[in-house]
Design an enzyme around this catalytic site. Structure first.
Site, PDB file in Angstrom:
ATOM      1  N   ALA A 136       0.839  -1.194   0.000  1.00 16.21           N
ATOM      2  CA  ALA A 136       0.000   0.000   0.000  1.00 16.21           C
ATOM      3  C   ALA A 136       0.877   1.249   0.000  1.00 16.21           C
ATOM      4  CB  ALA A 136      -0.923  -0.006   1.206  1.00 16.21           C
TER       5      ALA A 136
ATOM      6  N   HIS B 150      -1.030  -3.596  -5.980  1.00 19.64           N
ATOM      7  CA  HIS B 150      -0.673  -3.734  -4.564  1.00 19.64           C
ATOM      8  C   HIS B 150      -1.863  -4.197  -3.745  1.00 19.64           C
ATOM      9  CE1 HIS B 150      -2.790  -0.300  -2.674  1.00 19.64           C
ATOM     10  NE2 HIS B 150      -2.553   0.369  -3.785  1.00 19.64           N
ATOM     11  N   CYS B 151      -1.534  -4.704  -2.535  1.00 15.00           N
ATOM     12  CA  CYS B 151      -2.556  -5.000  -1.530  1.00 15.00           C
ATOM     13  C   CYS B 151      -2.179  -4.185  -0.287  1.00 15.00           C
ATOM     14  CB  CYS B 151      -2.643  -6.501  -1.261  1.00 15.00           C
ATOM     15  SG  CYS B 151      -1.073  -7.305  -0.873  1.00 15.00           S
ATOM     16  N   THR B 152      -2.101  -4.802   0.880  1.00 15.93           N
ATOM     17  CA  THR B 152      -1.691  -4.073   2.077  1.00 15.93           C
ATOM     18  C   THR B 152      -0.180  -4.170   2.267  1.00 15.93           C
ATOM     19  OG1 THR B 152      -3.841  -4.394   3.164  1.00 15.93           O
ATOM     20  CG2 THR B 152      -1.980  -3.862   4.579  1.00 15.93           C
TER      21      THR B 152
ATOM     22  N   THR C  60      -0.532  -9.576  -3.603  1.00 14.74           N
ATOM     23  CA  THR C  60       0.359  -9.000  -4.617  1.00 14.74           C
ATOM     24  C   THR C  60       1.347 -10.049  -5.109  1.00 14.74           C
ATOM     25  OG1 THR C  60       0.154  -6.790  -3.671  1.00 14.74           O
ATOM     26  CG2 THR C  60       2.118  -7.222  -4.994  1.00 14.74           C
TER      27      THR C  60
END
Length: 264
Positions: free
Chosen positions: A37, A155-157, A163
Site C-alpha cells: 500500500a 498492490h494489496c496491504t 500481490t
C-alpha cells in the site's frame, strides 16, 4: 527508465522487468510494478513514482482495509481500479492489517485457533478457488494485457501475499521459469526484514502475552505458502494453463496480448 529505484515508504516495491520469459524474451522494464500500500510514501517517493509514469493502479484491498490505513499517495492521475481480493472469514486478512497498523491482535481468536502458518496456507489455497480471488486476479491480468493500462502498478496491504500471487500469475503467463518466479516471491522477506523486526518489537512491548510464533508467519512469505497455491492449482485445474483459462477466464488471446505488450 531506470530500474534501480526504491521507495522508502514502500520497501517491498519493485519492478518485475528483466526476468526472462517465453522464447528467451525479457519482461520489459517499467511495465509491471508490484508494491505494498502506498499511504506511507515520502515526498521523495512521490517523485520516484512520478518518474515511473504509472497509467493504472490495481488495488487488491477491500474497502475496510483501505479505511483502516492512510490513503494511497499517488502522483498525477493514474486510473485506479479496485479489485478486492478479500474474505472476511479468513483471519489472515484482518490480522495482517492489524499487525501493520499496530492494533490489538489478542482480539483475533480465529487466528489463535488455526495457527499462523495453517491460516496462511489456507488463504493461499483460497487465492486459487475463492470467487473474489478468481474475479480480481483474472481482471488484473486482463488489465495488464491492455497497452492503455501500462505501466501497471498493483498492490494489496503488505504487498507480499495477494500481490505476490498476482505476480506469480502474471509471470507464469509470460513464460517465466517457476524457479525464477519463486525467487522473486521470496524476495519480500529480504525487502521487509528490518520492518518485520520493528513490528515484532512494538508488539512485544504492547502485547507481551502474544506469542511471536502466531505473528511472524503473518509477516513473512514462505515456500510452503506458495506451494499450497500451486498444489491447489494442480488439484482443481490440472495445470497452470488450465487455471488461467478456467479459473481466471484468461484466454489464449489475452496471454498473447500480455506477451506482446510486456516481453521484449
Amino acid at each position: 527508465m531506470r530500474d534501480d529505484w526504491t521507495l522508502v515508504g514502500a520497501p517491498n516495491a519493485r519492478d518485475l522487468g528483466g526476468l526472462v520469459g517465453a522464447d528467451g524474451r525479457r519482461v520489459r522494464t517499467g511495465r509491471l510494478i508490484r508494491t505494498p500500500a502506498l499511504g506511507r510514501l515520502t515526498d521523495e517517493d512521490l517523485t520516484v513514482l512520478d518518474g515511473l509514469r504509472v497509467a493504472c493502479v490495481v488495488d487488491l484491498r477491500d474497502d475496510s482495509e483501505r479505511r483502516a490505513g492512510p490513503a494511497d499517495r499517488l502522483p498525477g492521475t493514474p486510473r485506479v481500479v479496485r479489485l478486492p481480493v478479500f474474505d472476511p472469514t479468513h483471519p489472515v486478512f484482518t490480522s495482517v492489517a492489524a499487525v501493520l497498523l499496530g492494533h490489538d491482535l489478542t482480539a483475533q481468536p480465529a487466528l489463535a485457533r488455526e495457527g499462523g502458518p495453517a491460516a496462511m496456507t489456507a488463504v493461499y489455497r483460497w487465492f486459487v478457488t475463492g470467487a473474489s480471488a478468481r474475479a480480481g486476479f483474472g481482471a488484473a491480468v486482463r488489465l495488464a494485457a491492455r497497452s492503455a493500462d501500462l505501466p501497471l502498478l498493483f498492490h494489496c496491504t503488505a504487498g507480499k501475499d495477494r500481490t505476490g500471487w498476482l505476480a506469480v500469475v502474471l509471470l507464469t503467463a509470460l513464460g517465466v521459469d517457476e524457479a525464477v518466479i519463486r525467487a522473486d516471491y521470496l524476495r519480500s522477506n529480504e525487502a521487509t526484514a528490518s520492518l518485520q523486526e520493528v513490528f515484532l518489537t512494538a508488539l512485544r512491548s504492547r502485547q507481551p502475552a502474544l506469542a511471536e510464533a502466531a505473528v511472524r508467519p503473518l509477516l513473512e512469505v514462505r515456500p510452503e505458502y506458495l506451494d499450497a497455491a500451486y498444489d491447489e492449482v494442480r488439484r482443481v485445474h490440472g495445470s497452470f494453463a488450465g487455471y488461467l483459462r478456467d479459473g481466471l477466464g484468461v484466454d489464449d488471446a489475452t496471454v498473447a496480448a500480455l506477451r506482446a505488450h510486456l516481453l521484449d
